[in-house]
Design an enzyme around this catalytic site. Structure first.
Site, PDB file in Angstrom:
ATOM      1  N   HIS A 161       1.468  -0.410  -8.121  1.00 57.42           N
ATOM      2  CA  HIS A 161       1.772   0.954  -8.563  1.00 57.42           C
ATOM      3  C   HIS A 161       1.076   1.915  -7.594  1.00 57.42           C
ATOM      4  O   HIS A 161      -0.048   1.630  -7.135  1.00 57.42           O
ATOM      5  CB  HIS A 161       1.194   1.241  -9.962  1.00 57.42           C
ATOM      6  CG  HIS A 161       2.061   0.828 -11.111  1.00 57.42           C
ATOM      7  ND1 HIS A 161       1.534   0.320 -12.286  1.00 57.42           N
ATOM      8  CD2 HIS A 161       3.404   0.874 -11.300  1.00 57.42           C
ATOM      9  CE1 HIS A 161       2.522   0.060 -13.130  1.00 57.42           C
ATOM     10  NE2 HIS A 161       3.672   0.383 -12.561  1.00 57.42           N
ATOM     11  N   CYS A 255      -4.808   4.422 -15.013  1.00 58.25           N
ATOM     12  CA  CYS A 255      -3.715   3.802 -15.776  1.00 58.25           C
ATOM     13  C   CYS A 255      -3.872   4.040 -17.277  1.00 58.25           C
ATOM     14  O   CYS A 255      -2.890   3.997 -18.017  1.00 58.25           O
ATOM     15  CB  CYS A 255      -3.673   2.300 -15.532  1.00 58.25           C
ATOM     16  SG  CYS A 255      -3.726   1.802 -13.818  1.00 58.25           S
TER      17      CYS A 255
HETATM   18  N1  ARG Z   1      -0.357  -4.835 -16.821  1.00 61.22           N
HETATM   19  C1  ARG Z   1       0.216  -3.558 -16.564  1.00 61.22           C
HETATM   20  C2  ARG Z   1       1.486  -3.713 -15.764  1.00 61.22           C
HETATM   21  O1  ARG Z   1       1.509  -4.552 -14.905  1.00 61.22           O
HETATM   22  C3  ARG Z   1      -0.775  -2.678 -15.847  1.00 61.22           C
HETATM   23  C4  ARG Z   1      -0.271  -1.292 -15.653  1.00 61.22           C
HETATM   24  C5  ARG Z   1      -1.250  -0.436 -14.911  1.00 61.22           C
HETATM   25  N2  ARG Z   1      -0.827   0.901 -14.883  1.00 61.22           N
HETATM   26  C6  ARG Z   1      -0.859   1.678 -13.799  1.00 61.22           C
HETATM   27  N3  ARG Z   1      -0.560   2.924 -13.941  1.00 61.22           N
HETATM   28  N4  ARG Z   1      -1.148   1.221 -12.623  1.00 61.22           N
HETATM   29  O2  ARG Z   1       2.460  -3.058 -15.972  1.00 61.22           O
END
Ligand code: ARG
Length: 283
Positions: A161, A255
């Site tokens: 991300h 996050c």
């Molecule tokens: N386990 C989650 C996923 O893979 C983590 C999300 C993390 N969020 C972020 N904004 N980076 O979707």
């Protein structure tokens, strides 16, 4: 500016959709709760209102509220998750955001993972694509929010991300772990960001870029010692909060936060309109 958080009641690692997640590595639920409460406490100390989402059983990643949507003014572009494991969150975020009075928009189909992949650098929305969000979503999001967008190609699965390798702090300052982006996107950001603070890969692996600025404080998921000096030169102090449990799912401070929701206080100030009724005190 109020921040949306979702309590970690159901947070666990029960599937693997990024390289940080291992179902064989258990989450310490008490420690996760403490880490989440510490972040909430820092927001309170800094005078930031925290709006809480209702966590849902069976949706362990709902704690990562950054992925609900991207917001601007009263418009929210809802996420459309890449992985079926998270699709069940969509209707819950939709009703929460519209319940807060936001106008909720959706992409026509391409995957888009909200503020995890879309961060404002001043008035420009920097959008990551390559792992979770499709590049086709970017112009749609730009139109829905009526903003200029800047597409950034993500190339390292550890930084799946945008908010794991890039963090705008103000209109001219941002953190970037160059390892996360393509050479062309790195060049683009160098040209667009006046003060681009490059984060060493090792610090980025500790989720140093997964940070959020409140006033002159940068809250990060790691102590960021290597960055204290360049951040001080930019006028910021750093606060590192340990996020070990959430890192087991590939997440950190940023996050766990969705800034820009209307606060409960604002919601109370604006009564729901009732047909045929005019407030006696309205002008
Ligand atoms: N386990 C989650 C996923 O893979 C983590 C999300 C993390 N969020 C972020 N904004 N980076 O979707």
């Amino acid at each position: 500016m109020p921040v949306l958080m979702c309590p970690p009641d159901h947070f666990q690692v029960t599937y693997e959709i990024n390289p940080w997640m291992h179902v064989s590595v258990p989450v310490d639920a008490r420690r996760a709760r403490r880490q989440w409460e510490d972040l909430r406490g820092v927001y309170a100390d800094l005078g930031v209102e925290v709006v809480l989402a209702e966590p849902a059983a069976g949706l362990p990643d709902m704690v990562f509220s950054a992925n609900a949507a991207v917001l601007r003014g009263d418009v929210a572009v809802l996420s459309r998750f890449r992985h079926p494991e998270r699709r069940g969150e969509e209707p819950l975020w939709r009703s929460l955001l519209s319940g807060l009075g936001m106008r909720v928009r959706e992409t026509s189909g391409p995957a888009f993972e909200g503020a995890g992949d879309a961060l404002f650098l001043g008035d420009t929305l920097v959008c990551g694509h390559g792992f979770r969000s499709d590049s086709a979503a970017i112009p749609e999001v730009g139109r829905a929010l009526d903003v200029e967008t800047l597409a950034v190609e993500l190339v390292d699965p550890r930084f799946y991300h945008l908010d794991t390798c890039f963090c705008p702090l103000d209109a001219r300052t941002a953190l970037l772990a160059p390892a996360g982006v393509s050479p062309a996107s790195h060049d683009l950001l160098r040209r667009r960001v006046e003060r681009l603070i490059e984060v060493p890969e090792a610090a980025a692996e500790g989720f140093a870029c997964n940070a959020i600025r409140v006033g002159d404080t940068v809250i990060s998921s790691t102590a960021l010692e290597a960055l204290a000096r360049p951040l001080a030169a930019a006028g910021y102090r750093v606060l590192g909060l340990p996020m070990s449990e959430f890192m087991k799912a590939g997440g950190g401070v940023r996050c766990l936060s969705l800034p820009g929701v209307p606060g409960a206080r604002a919601a109370q100030r604006e009564p729901q309109p009732v047909a045929g009724w005019r407030s006696p005190v309205a002008p």
